[in-house]
Scaffold this motif. Structure first.
Motif, PDB file in Angstrom:
ATOM      1  N   LEU A 153      -9.190  11.070   7.124  1.00 37.41           N
ATOM      2  CA  LEU A 153      -7.938  10.966   6.384  1.00 37.41           C
ATOM      3  C   LEU A 153      -8.261  10.524   4.968  1.00 37.41           C
ATOM      4  O   LEU A 153      -8.958   9.522   4.771  1.00 37.41           O
ATOM      5  CB  LEU A 153      -6.999   9.945   7.018  1.00 37.41           C
ATOM      6  N   SER A 154      -7.727  11.224   4.015  1.00 41.32           N
ATOM      7  CA  SER A 154      -7.966  10.818   2.635  1.00 41.32           C
ATOM      8  C   SER A 154      -7.105   9.601   2.309  1.00 41.32           C
ATOM      9  O   SER A 154      -6.101   9.319   2.974  1.00 41.32           O
ATOM     10  CB  SER A 154      -7.632  11.955   1.680  1.00 41.32           C
ATOM     11  N   GLU A 155      -7.491   8.899   1.273  1.00 45.62           N
ATOM     12  CA  GLU A 155      -6.733   7.723   0.842  1.00 45.62           C
ATOM     13  C   GLU A 155      -5.302   8.110   0.488  1.00 45.62           C
ATOM     14  O   GLU A 155      -4.348   7.401   0.828  1.00 45.62           O
ATOM     15  CB  GLU A 155      -7.419   7.076  -0.358  1.00 45.62           C
ATOM     16  N   SER A 156      -5.132   9.255  -0.163  1.00 49.94           N
ATOM     17  CA  SER A 156      -3.785   9.671  -0.553  1.00 49.94           C
ATOM     18  C   SER A 156      -2.917   9.985   0.670  1.00 49.94           C
ATOM     19  O   SER A 156      -1.713   9.712   0.665  1.00 49.94           O
ATOM     20  CB  SER A 156      -3.833  10.866  -1.500  1.00 49.94           C
ATOM     21  N   THR A 157      -3.514  10.527   1.735  1.00 46.88           N
ATOM     22  CA  THR A 157      -2.767  10.795   2.962  1.00 46.88           C
ATOM     23  C   THR A 157      -2.271   9.496   3.578  1.00 46.88           C
ATOM     24  O   THR A 157      -1.107   9.383   3.984  1.00 46.88           O
ATOM     25  CB  THR A 157      -3.643  11.559   3.972  1.00 46.88           C
ATOM     26  N   VAL A 158      -3.136   8.514   3.639  1.00 48.93           N
ATOM     27  CA  VAL A 158      -2.760   7.211   4.200  1.00 48.93           C
ATOM     28  C   VAL A 158      -1.661   6.579   3.358  1.00 48.93           C
ATOM     29  O   VAL A 158      -0.661   6.076   3.898  1.00 48.93           O
ATOM     30  CB  VAL A 158      -3.986   6.286   4.309  1.00 48.93           C
ATOM     31  N   LYS A 159      -1.806   6.621   2.033  1.00 44.38           N
ATOM     32  CA  LYS A 159      -0.781   6.040   1.153  1.00 44.38           C
ATOM     33  C   LYS A 159       0.561   6.740   1.330  1.00 44.38           C
ATOM     34  O   LYS A 159       1.615   6.093   1.328  1.00 44.38           O
ATOM     35  CB  LYS A 159      -1.227   6.118  -0.303  1.00 44.38           C
ATOM     36  N   THR A 160       0.528   8.048   1.507  1.00 44.95           N
ATOM     37  CA  THR A 160       1.768   8.801   1.725  1.00 44.95           C
ATOM     38  C   THR A 160       2.448   8.360   3.011  1.00 44.95           C
ATOM     39  O   THR A 160       3.658   8.094   3.036  1.00 44.95           O
ATOM     40  CB  THR A 160       1.473  10.314   1.769  1.00 44.95           C
ATOM     41  N   HIS A 161       1.695   8.276   4.090  1.00 46.84           N
ATOM     42  CA  HIS A 161       2.274   7.877   5.376  1.00 46.84           C
ATOM     43  C   HIS A 161       2.804   6.450   5.331  1.00 46.84           C
ATOM     44  O   HIS A 161       3.901   6.177   5.831  1.00 46.84           O
ATOM     45  CB  HIS A 161       1.257   8.034   6.499  1.00 46.84           C
ATOM     46  N   VAL A 162       2.050   5.547   4.750  1.00 49.45           N
ATOM     47  CA  VAL A 162       2.507   4.152   4.639  1.00 49.45           C
ATOM     48  C   VAL A 162       3.789   4.099   3.819  1.00 49.45           C
ATOM     49  O   VAL A 162       4.757   3.424   4.194  1.00 49.45           O
ATOM     50  CB  VAL A 162       1.410   3.246   4.031  1.00 49.45           C
ATOM     51  N   GLY A 163       3.827   4.815   2.711  1.00 53.98           N
ATOM     52  CA  GLY A 163       5.017   4.833   1.862  1.00 53.98           C
ATOM     53  C   GLY A 163       6.243   5.343   2.593  1.00 53.98           C
ATOM     54  O   GLY A 163       7.346   4.807   2.444  1.00 53.98           O
ATOM     55  N   ARG A 164       6.058   6.375   3.404  1.00 57.83           N
ATOM     56  CA  ARG A 164       7.188   6.925   4.168  1.00 57.83           C
ATOM     57  C   ARG A 164       7.686   5.945   5.222  1.00 57.83           C
ATOM     58  O   ARG A 164       8.894   5.815   5.435  1.00 57.83           O
ATOM     59  CB  ARG A 164       6.794   8.245   4.807  1.00 57.83           C
ATOM     60  N   VAL A 165       6.771   5.256   5.872  1.00 55.05           N
ATOM     61  CA  VAL A 165       7.178   4.249   6.866  1.00 55.05           C
ATOM     62  C   VAL A 165       7.929   3.121   6.173  1.00 55.05           C
ATOM     63  O   VAL A 165       8.987   2.682   6.656  1.00 55.05           O
ATOM     64  CB  VAL A 165       5.956   3.707   7.637  1.00 55.05           C
ATOM     65  N   LEU A 166       7.422   2.656   5.044  1.00 56.82           N
ATOM     66  CA  LEU A 166       8.101   1.580   4.313  1.00 56.82           C
ATOM     67  C   LEU A 166       9.505   2.014   3.897  1.00 56.82           C
ATOM     68  O   LEU A 166      10.457   1.236   4.013  1.00 56.82           O
ATOM     69  CB  LEU A 166       7.282   1.163   3.087  1.00 56.82           C
TER      70      LEU A 166
END
Length: 54
Positions: free
Chosen positions: A11-24
């Motif tokens: 998983l790229s860093e940007s993918t993780v940031k996207t998923h975390v942002g959506r959950v938040l």
């Protein structure tokens, strides 16, 4: 199967940031610390999403 024989998910860093942002966004938290506070005070995210948070 030995662990070394399995392919690790990539998983790229940007993918993780996207998923975390959506959950938040879904739980209405401004950052990860706020998400922890919400979880501690009111229970699970599922309760918060359904509108039955305490």
């Amino acid at each position: 199967m030995p662990r070394r024989d399995r392919a690790a998910p990539v998983l790229s860093e940007s993918t993780v940031k996207t998923h975390v942002g959506r959950v938040l966004a879904k739980i209405g938290a401004r950052d990860r610390v706020h998400a922890v506070i919400i979880a501690h005070r009111g229970g699970s995210a599922a309760q918060r999403l359904s509108g039955s948070a305490r």
